[in-house]
Design an enzyme around this catalytic site. Structure first.
Site, PDB file in Angstrom:
ATOM      1  N   GLU A 205       2.510  88.195-119.519  1.00 24.22           N
ATOM      2  CA  GLU A 205       1.912  89.352-120.196  1.00 24.22           C
ATOM      3  C   GLU A 205       1.854  89.123-121.708  1.00 24.22           C
ATOM      4  OE1 GLU A 205       4.340  92.893-120.619  1.00 24.22           O
ATOM      5  OE2 GLU A 205       2.660  94.183-120.136  1.00 24.22           O
TER       6      GLU A 205
ATOM      7  N   GLU B 134      -1.846 111.066-121.788  1.00 24.67           N
ATOM      8  CA  GLU B 134      -3.004 110.541-121.057  1.00 24.67           C
ATOM      9  C   GLU B 134      -3.138 111.282-119.717  1.00 24.67           C
ATOM     10  OE1 GLU B 134      -2.755 106.338-120.241  1.00 24.67           O
ATOM     11  OE2 GLU B 134      -4.796 106.238-119.446  1.00 24.67           O
TER      12      GLU B 134
ATOM     13  N   GLU C 259       1.547 107.951-122.369  1.00 25.52           N
ATOM     14  CA  GLU C 259       1.098 108.042-120.980  1.00 25.52           C
ATOM     15  C   GLU C 259       1.133 109.494-120.489  1.00 25.52           C
ATOM     16  OE1 GLU C 259       1.941 104.481-118.679  1.00 25.52           O
ATOM     17  OE2 GLU C 259       2.674 105.752-117.066  1.00 25.52           O
TER      18      GLU C 259
ATOM     19  N   SER D 257      -3.308 103.416-116.196  1.00 25.72           N
ATOM     20  CA  SER D 257      -3.112 103.907-117.565  1.00 25.72           C
ATOM     21  C   SER D 257      -3.504 102.826-118.557  1.00 25.72           C
ATOM     22  CB  SER D 257      -1.640 104.282-117.770  1.00 25.72           C
ATOM     23  OG  SER D 257      -1.369 104.380-119.144  1.00 25.72           O
TER      24      SER D 257
ATOM     25  N   CYS E 229      12.618  97.395-112.283  1.00 24.25           N
ATOM     26  CA  CYS E 229      12.945  96.262-113.156  1.00 24.25           C
ATOM     27  C   CYS E 229      14.356  95.736-112.915  1.00 24.25           C
ATOM     28  CB  CYS E 229      12.828  96.674-114.611  1.00 24.25           C
ATOM     29  SG  CYS E 229      11.231  97.398-114.995  1.00 24.25           S
TER      30      CYS E 229
ATOM     31  N   CYS F  27       3.370  99.725-116.712  1.00 25.54           N
ATOM     32  CA  CYS F  27       4.479  99.040-117.406  1.00 25.54           C
ATOM     33  C   CYS F  27       4.826  97.709-116.781  1.00 25.54           C
ATOM     34  CB  CYS F  27       5.754  99.877-117.372  1.00 25.54           C
ATOM     35  SG  CYS F  27       5.507 101.593-117.664  1.00 25.54           S
TER      36      CYS F  27
END
Lengths: 579, 158
Positions: free
Chosen positions: A362, A283, A280, A320, A504, A300
């Site tokens: 996911e 990127e 990332e 991303s 998280c 994420c």
């Protein structure tokens, strides 16, 4: 402003203006019972358990919403109060199925706890079942309306914390119920699977779609090579499931427990968190250099990805292309690791332990199988992992420390802080700074991106190029930033978004309860873990460097793109159905 | 298929209002007869109000309905004065005649049977309403005769 002085049960207490009676009572260690009140949410006074007697007032008042006044004399235990609370509780219990032994919240249910505190031994009212079928449509969240006590916390969380409004209060009076519009399955509407409703639910009306059984089946299959990855935020919370106070860091005991359960290898999602930073970060640099779509948005958090796919599909080019660390891990386990160890990828079963419910959904996305196999086979929440440990008699706090396995268990502090809001940003900046300036970053703690404020901004100088960054957690805050981008008012280069409050560590799969206090303690533990590691920058992770050398080539290489990157699909908020 | 564009036109009428939802739903129900899922979804999209909230309002008020209803709405009073004057027997007979329970619609879509609270006509209890007409001093036989009348008119129109 001067403090307000009042007495509660004769005990004097001094509080700032605006304090509620419930909060004031807390200060003098009087815990007023409550079921609909939650520290993250505005009071709705629905459950009526917190009623108190205020001298001179004709009516009982709800302590959760009633503001303190100077000279107020509050009593929390008059016969009137006790009778009213008991009546309210019995009425709630009369519509609750009392299937405690088979309920996922057995032992952590607030209704059960309060009934116990009240010494309820029989209920004066006949049981009147609350109608409604269980909804298993979502890969992440199960809804069981029969257990609902109508506290509204889930509805408020979905609307106010997440700005998703997937569920609402429907109907009226005695027959009111919590539902999706037209009783659609959660999978058929724009539910983002974040599971924040689960963390707020006082009973077992909302819980994760469990993968425990399928993990046991894999573990018991001698042909399967079962490996497990643990997300950064699990290690600072799983101790709570074993009675430890919030903020306990139990990384190595957790590793020991997982080995005892029988996983063939215990690996760390922090490894692929470091890898995410490499991918990332490059990127981002590429987009800045080549004039690509900016700001770059992190990817994420699967709840966040669901949110932007449903609510802001036009902004998807900003996201991303990196898969989340969980998915990168799975993809590498079935290619790089399989090759290295000489194991048929078909026999590798990847389990992840996540602070998250959206990770379950996911893992099941069809595009998450670029190796030819589903990247991740099963996802356990922190809570489910603790259940599995308890099923085999593991007392986590009693275990001796154990170490992660190599090579997918090697990580840096940058990987650990992914678990806290601002962590991905900080980890990325640590790496991007050194890559761009070719200078050593002296002060690794980039504290400006840390904290609990809903939206935070920072500007970092990279050899003359100023990188403007923003961090948001909780989807209502994300929505605010997205509206800014849509209006063209955002000149950031890089934005980190986490669906859940606190990142998280406050995820929908974490131990219950949650609150800002608890999230702060977990965050402290995350930063403590980071500080305790010798390596704190992703690009210094030797296992990651070796992975590039042996397998991927360089960041954003063709192979990296094939295995570690993905694409997104815009979705409708509502499906158009023809009557 | 219903013409959902009409929803947009109705919503436009109330665009200047701060809290237009109930007005929109009232007009939309008048236009389409009931508040179906596609219709309320359209309301959500043009007003930018979450569907869960709209559905909450639509299910809160008893005059809104999310299910199709019959041509005639029969509302039987279920309050005490009517009850002591025999509303229970009247209702039982109506149910038997129409072959449905309260809250249901006949197969020919002619009648929907509902309860109502007190209509303020206790002097002529028991009472029922059919659409906007009130009928008092009911007996089971009288009630059925009234509904037969509606049925005759209904089928002669058809």
């Amino acid at each position: 402003m001067a403090n307000i002085n009042l007495t509660i049960d004769g005990i004097p207490v001094s509080v700032p203006q605006g304090t509620t009676v419930l909060e004031a009572a807390e200060k003098v260690n009087i815990k007023i019972p409550r079921l609909c009140y939650h520290p993250d949410l505005p009071p709705v006074s629905a459950c009526r358990l917190c009623v108190v007697d205020i001298k001179g007032d004709r009516l009982l008042r709800t302590a959760c919403s009633w503001k303190c006044q100077d000279g107020m004399e509050v009593s929390t235990r008059t016969p009137h109060v006790r009778d009213a609370r008991k009546m309210a509780l019995e009425l709630l219990l009369s519509r609750h199925p009392m299937l405690c032994t088979e309920c996922v919240r057995n032992g952590s249910c607030e209704l059960q706890e309060i009934a116990n505190q009240f010494g309820i031994r029989e209920i004066s009212f006949k049981y009147n079942e609350r109608k409604g079928d269980k909804d298993y449509s979502s890969a992440a969240v199960v809804r069981d309306p029969s257990k609902c006590i109508l506290c509204r916390r889930c509805v408020q969380t979905c609307e106010l914390v997440q700005s998703v409004s997937a569920i609402g209060m429907e109907g009226r009076g005695y027959d009111v119920w919590v539902d999706t519009p037209f009783n659609e399955g959660l999978n058929d509407i724009a539910c983002v699977a974040c599971g924040q409703c689960i963390d707020r639910c006082p009973v077992g009306a909302l819980y994760e779609n469990s993968h425990i059984n399928q993990v046991w089946v894999a573990l018991d299959d001698p042909k399967k090579h079962v490996i497990v990855q643990t997300a950064p935020a699990v290690r600072v919370a799983i101790g709570e499931e074993f009675g430890m106070p919030p903020g306990g860091l139990v990384t190595n005991q957790m590793v020991a427990a997982l080995r005892r359960i029988g996983f063939d290898k215990v690996f760390d999602t922090d490894f692929t968190a470091d890898l995410t930073i490499m991918e990332e970060g490059h990127e981002l640099l590429g987009r800045i250099k080549e004039g690509g779509t900016l700001p770059l948005l992190t990817s994420c958090s699967p709840g966040w990805v669901n949110f932007i796919e449903h609510f802001y599909p036009s902004l998807l080019p900003h996201v991303s292309s990196c898969k989340s660390p969980q998915q990168m891990f799975g993809a590498l386990a079935k290619t790089y690791y399989a090759e290295k160890e000489g194991i048929n990828p078909e026999d590798i079963y990847v389990v992840s332990i996540m602070p998250c419910t959206a990770k379950k959904q996911e893992a099941g996305r069809s595009e998450m199988s670029s190796s030819g196999y589903q990247d991740v086979d099963a996802v356990l929440t922190t809570r489910e992992a603790a259940v599995m440990m308890k099923q085999v008699g593991i007392e986590l706090p009693q275990l001796d420390d154990d170490e992660y396995d190599e090579p997918l268990g090697i990580s840096t502090g940058a990987g650990v802080i992914f678990g806290a809001t601002g962590g991905v940003m900080e980890a990325a900046l640590r790496t991007v700074y050194e890559v761009v300036t070719e200078k050593k970053l002296e002060n690794v703690d980039i504290k400006v991106v840390r904290g609990i404020q809903g939206i935070r901004e920072a500007e970092i100088d990279l050899n003359g190029t100023k990188v403007k960054a923003a961090v948001a957690h909780g989807l209502a805050n994300a929505r605010e930033l997205m509206d800014k981008i849509v209006k063209g008012e955002a000149d950031y280069h890089f934005i980190e978004i986490m669906a859940c409050p606190g990142g998280c560590l406050g995820g929908g799969g974490q131990p219950i309860p949650t609150s800002e206090e608890i999230r702060k303690k977990r965050a402290e533990a995350i930063y403590k873990a980071d500080k305790g590691l010798s390596m704190r920058k992703s690009h210094e992770n030797p296992a990651v460097l070796q992975l590039y050398k042996e397998f991927l080539g360089e960041p954003n290489s063709h192979k990296a793109h094939e295995l570690l990157h993905t694409h997104y699909k815009g979705k409708e908020i509502y499906k158009h159905k023809v009557a | 298929m219903q013409d959902l564009k009409k929803v947009d036109d109705i919503a436009k009428k109330y665009a200047e209002m701060n809290t237009p939802l109930i007005y929109i739903l009232k007009d939309v129900q008048k236009e389409f007869g009931y508040l179906s899922q596609p219709i309320l979804t359209q309301v959500a999209q043009v007003t930018d109000i979450p569907l869960s909230e709209i559905y909450g309002v639509a299910t809160f008020y008893s005059l809104f309905t999310t299910k199709p209803k019959g041509k005639h709405i029969v509302r039987c009073c279920n309050n005490a004065p009517c009850f002591v004057n025999g509303s229970k027997e009247v209702l039982e007979k109506i149910k038997e005649y129409l072959g449905i329970d309260t809250g249901e619609t006949t197969e020919d879509a002619l009648f929907t049977l509902e309860f109502t609270s007190c209509l303020g006509l206790c002097a002529v209890a028991p009472v029922m309403m059919v659409d906007d007409e009130v009928y008092g001093n009911l007996t089971p036989e009288k009630a059925v005769a009234i509904l037969k009348d509606y049925k005759m008119k209904g089928s002669s129109n058809a």
